[in-house]
Write an enzyme that holds these catalytic residues in place. Structure first.
Site, mmCIF file in Angstrom:
data_model
loop_
_atom_site.group_PDB
_atom_site.id
_atom_site.type_symbol
_atom_site.label_atom_id
_atom_site.label_comp_id
_atom_site.label_asym_id
_atom_site.label_seq_id
_atom_site.Cartn_x
_atom_site.Cartn_y
_atom_site.Cartn_z
ATOM 1 C CG PHE A 61 -20.782 7.555 -43.822
ATOM 2 C CD1 PHE A 61 -19.868 6.508 -43.894
ATOM 3 C CD2 PHE A 61 -21.171 8.160 -45.014
ATOM 4 C CE1 PHE A 61 -19.357 6.071 -45.123
ATOM 5 C CE2 PHE A 61 -20.670 7.735 -46.240
ATOM 6 C CZ PHE A 61 -19.763 6.689 -46.290
ATOM 7 C CG ASP A 81 -23.600 14.784 -44.488
ATOM 8 O OD1 ASP A 81 -24.541 14.551 -45.280
ATOM 9 O OD2 ASP A 81 -22.531 14.134 -44.495
ATOM 10 C CE LYS A 136 -26.853 8.159 -48.925
ATOM 11 N NZ LYS A 136 -26.618 6.795 -49.354
ATOM 12 C CB THR A 179 -14.121 19.568 -65.689
ATOM 13 O OG1 THR A 179 -12.696 19.620 -65.737
ATOM 14 C CG2 THR A 179 -14.661 19.529 -67.122
#
Lengths: 496, 496
Positions: free
Chosen positions: A215, A321, A354, A379
């Site tokens: 994931f 990750d 997280k 931005t």
């Protein structure tokens, strides 16, 4: 209006009903922060009347089909989450693993009330154009203070999905610069023209290699690498990127050593085959240290070291990750520290979010920066307010030595679960996460019923994959909370 | 250490040097909030010695190649941005159009210091699973209070890019549900299997139709629809999605009416042709009311009404990207209000971010919600802290009638620029944005030099496209600030 007749308070772990598993209970130990109840407080069924009213109101304006608990954050403290009916649950799910040091943490409340935080909130800069004079200082004393070994640079983002996508973009630009012949070689007229039509050579024909059951987020690029469940991916256009099988280890590990080593080698072989043959060559490979949404799938440090070697051999960047595994829960600040890679062999990029409350990717070399400004740009490019919050988290983690706390409490938790698994082998299968702090999971065939019953016993707990119960407590979990948890799970097991 | 010898203060608009263009100056008018200087303050060249020191420090840890000004937000107030050398510039760029009501706004500072805000910051929920009991109330009194006519629902996000991508995902799921035969028809085994390999039929073979010179963000799905500049897109894999030509209007509009109408019709014809023939059928079309990054390209209300009719005719959802145009700057709260669409003819989705400080997409029908929970989902799904900030912004915009302010001040600004353009026709070409509040731009052949010189005159201003100077002041711009701006631009023009 709460039905007092059904009120019931589970304060601490009443000795007669506790599953002690040969270990002394430590209920006398104090929580790290004040304000917690002594144990779960259950005043109504969940959802109770107040929650039901609020859920109905919210359903009219917001998605509530995935709602688990209508929370009252004014009454949630430390490891306990409250609802508006006065229920207080021990929370070992912690907002999908994203609350690091407890609800209404006083140190974070203090950081949130500073003039510096208020300024950061109300004067949100476009960080690429108009950074604040103290942005370097905020980075150095927070995000960069905990940079993984060998990865001294950072590009900040807002959440895990965009952190991963920004890392992918860096990988694609890096690879194409190599192919083009270097950092200073300019784009061709054909590239400049074709890219505006989304065609090659301007749009590269490269890929990101990920693993089955991984994931990595749900935006279009990250979702193309996510292979957790169909429900996450159905109907969304995806890039034709490759996936390798993640080793599917069997437990207990010591009884399946040869078999597991073979599964890991098969996975490595598949990775190498895909790198060499996939029609869109991988610019990078992305991997979780522990596949967290896909069912808490682990692999050995030697697997990851071999993966690092393979990616180096084939000039494929390695992205780790750490969105769910990062910030202390595995007993290291970053889970990939368990692999024992030398500094000059560190992953190329490590993504985070997280528990950090902010997000981004760490990277090794300045050469991973694109060769022109405005190529990696947006931005806001992050959020100084959330970076300040992470800094306060980093400080508390250090002050209270919370990574070591997860090592110790995680060890205790694992032992207790092992004993439970001994008593209820059908309900606690494939216990995993030994030596990984509190990042522990097991499979339970009646998983969803298990989770629902845990809530009735005052525990908020989550699942992953199809049958896993995953524990994602905060870093401030202590042995006393483990006792409450184990006591409740024992009751759940007896009832199932 | 700042070289006092070069210090120079431009306080207000000294009458002799002002370009009055037949209008009375209104320099006596007070700013909406206190703390601003009376005009730009220039103590050093930019960057000055302090800024140079800080930029060097920041360069070691963060991307600074796109840096425009090293800001000091402790000294920035209202319409003025400060640096650490004591310079204060009138800011008509406002963090790429994302600061709505000024630096260190007292109403926002108050909202940021509330216990409610502190709780929202330190107890960040996974909104899909554990929303707060007051989340419905926060939505109703803030984000939903300003929902565009006909779009009563919202899905919240973190920034413009992910807001657009979430809208695309909603569009793809909606279209596939229709094709499948309805909301309740289940997925086939083939879909469930193929989607895990990123293949159809599980991964849909559909597209999003966008316009040339559009900008919709830089993540992989949004970047596939962005067609602004090669530098935004080079080397990043992209979906093979279609693009139509955006009308390229000629100015002044009244002198090119027939020609412009023809350009708009040609664009509509191309849209219809692409919808009918593109090999990946568009599930949705996305369009900006004014193409903002692509050079401030406008089209007429009748063009957009025809576009709405076309999308309806062909069952293509219409997404209006109001990330840059939204929240008051065009003289309406949402720029698409200028089109005069009836409520039952509203766009299907409207995306927002920037001045809102939060993000998301508004949508018309519950049928735009996917048919199962967890299809449109992520960990945070927005940010209550930023939603509280937007609520405070909404309240101030209403209290001070700031949308009407942009109508009036924008009208004055346009007139002043028109006069300047009369005097310097080569430097102020294709003036556009009449009747669009302060959302005004013009082309200048020496654009980058123009922007650099404006900074020397105490004005922070931005460009878009290849030759446009775009004005993106805050909603609190007053006539007195327009006078300062026009005076400075007059000097820039004389110098060029």
């Amino acid at each position: 209006m709460a039905p007092r007749a059904t009120a019931r308070a589970v304060t601490g772990c009443p000795s007669r009903r506790c599953f002690t598993a040969g270990m002394p209970l430590r209920a006398a130990q104090k929580p790290f922060y004040e304000g917690e109840p002594g144990g779960p407080v259950l005043k109504t069924k969940i959802p109770g009347p107040q929650s039901t009213k609020h859920i109905k109101e919210l359903s009219e304006v917001f998605e509530t089909r995935s709602l688990s608990l209508l929370a009252d954050y004014t009454q949630s403290f430390g490891n306990y989450i409250a609802d508006t009916d006065g229920n207080q649950l021990l929370d070992v799910y912690a907002q999908i693993a994203s609350i690091p040091i407890g609800y209404n943490n006083p140190a974070l409340a203090k950081a949130a009330a500073t003039p510096e935080m208020i300024r950061a909130l109300i004067n949100r800069p476009a960080l690429g154009n108009f950074p604040s004079h103290d942005w370097a200082e905020i980075l150095k004393t927070g995000i960069l203070k905990v940079a993984p070994k060998g990865l001294p640079h950072v590009f900040t983002a807002l959440a895990g999905s965009d952190a991963n996508e920004l890392a992918y973009k860096a990988a694609f630009m890096h690879r194409r610069q190599q192919e083009r012949g270097g950092y200073d070689v300019d784009f061709t007229a054909q590239e400049l023209e074709s890219v505006m039509n989304n065609q090659s050579p301007g749009s590269s024909q490269l890929s990101i290699l990920s693993f089955k059951t991984s994931f990595h987020g749900r935006l279009f690029g990250s979702l193309s690498t996510t292979r957790s469940k169909p429900i996450h991916k159905l109907d969304i256009p995806a890039f034709d990127w490759p996936q390798a099988t993640f080793p599917q280890l069997r437990y207990p590990l010591e009884q399946h050593a040869a078999e597991n080593a073979k599964a890991e080698q098969a996975s490595l072989d598949e990775v190498e085959h895909l790198i060499k043959t996939w029609h869109l060559p991988p610019a990078a490979l992305i991997v979780e240290p522990i596949q967290s949404e896909g069912g808490d799938n682990h692999a050995s440090p030697s697997f990851f070291r071999a993966l690092r070697a393979l990616t180096k051999k084939h000039n494929v960047l390695m992205i780790v990750d750490e969105v769910q595994t990062g910030v202390g829960a595995t007993g290291k600040f970053w889970a990939h520290e368990h692999w024992g890679l030398e500094e000059d062999n560190a992953p190329d990029m490590v993504t985070f979010s997280k528990k950090a409350q902010t997000a981004g990717y760490y990277y090794r070399h300045a050469s991973l920066q694109p060769n022109r400004p405005y190529r990696q740009f947006n931005t806001w490019m992050g959020d100084p307010a959330r970076a300040l919050l992470f800094r306060a988290i980093v400080d508390e983690v250090a002050r209270l030595d919370l990574v070591q706390n997860t090592v110790r409490v995680g060890g205790y938790l694992y032992e207790q679960l092992e004993s439970l698994a001994g008593r209820y082998p059908d309900l606690f299968q494939n216990l995993r996460g030994k030596g990984q702090g509190t990042f522990i999971a097991f499979d339970s065939p009646k998983r969803d019923e298990f989770l629902a019953r845990a809530k009735v016993e005052g525990i908020n707990i989550g699942g992953s994959g199809t049958t896993a119960v995953r524990l994602r407590p905060m870093l401030i979990l202590r042995e006393m909370h483990v006792d409450v948890l184990i006591n409740a799970l024992d009751k759940v097991a007896r009832a199932l």
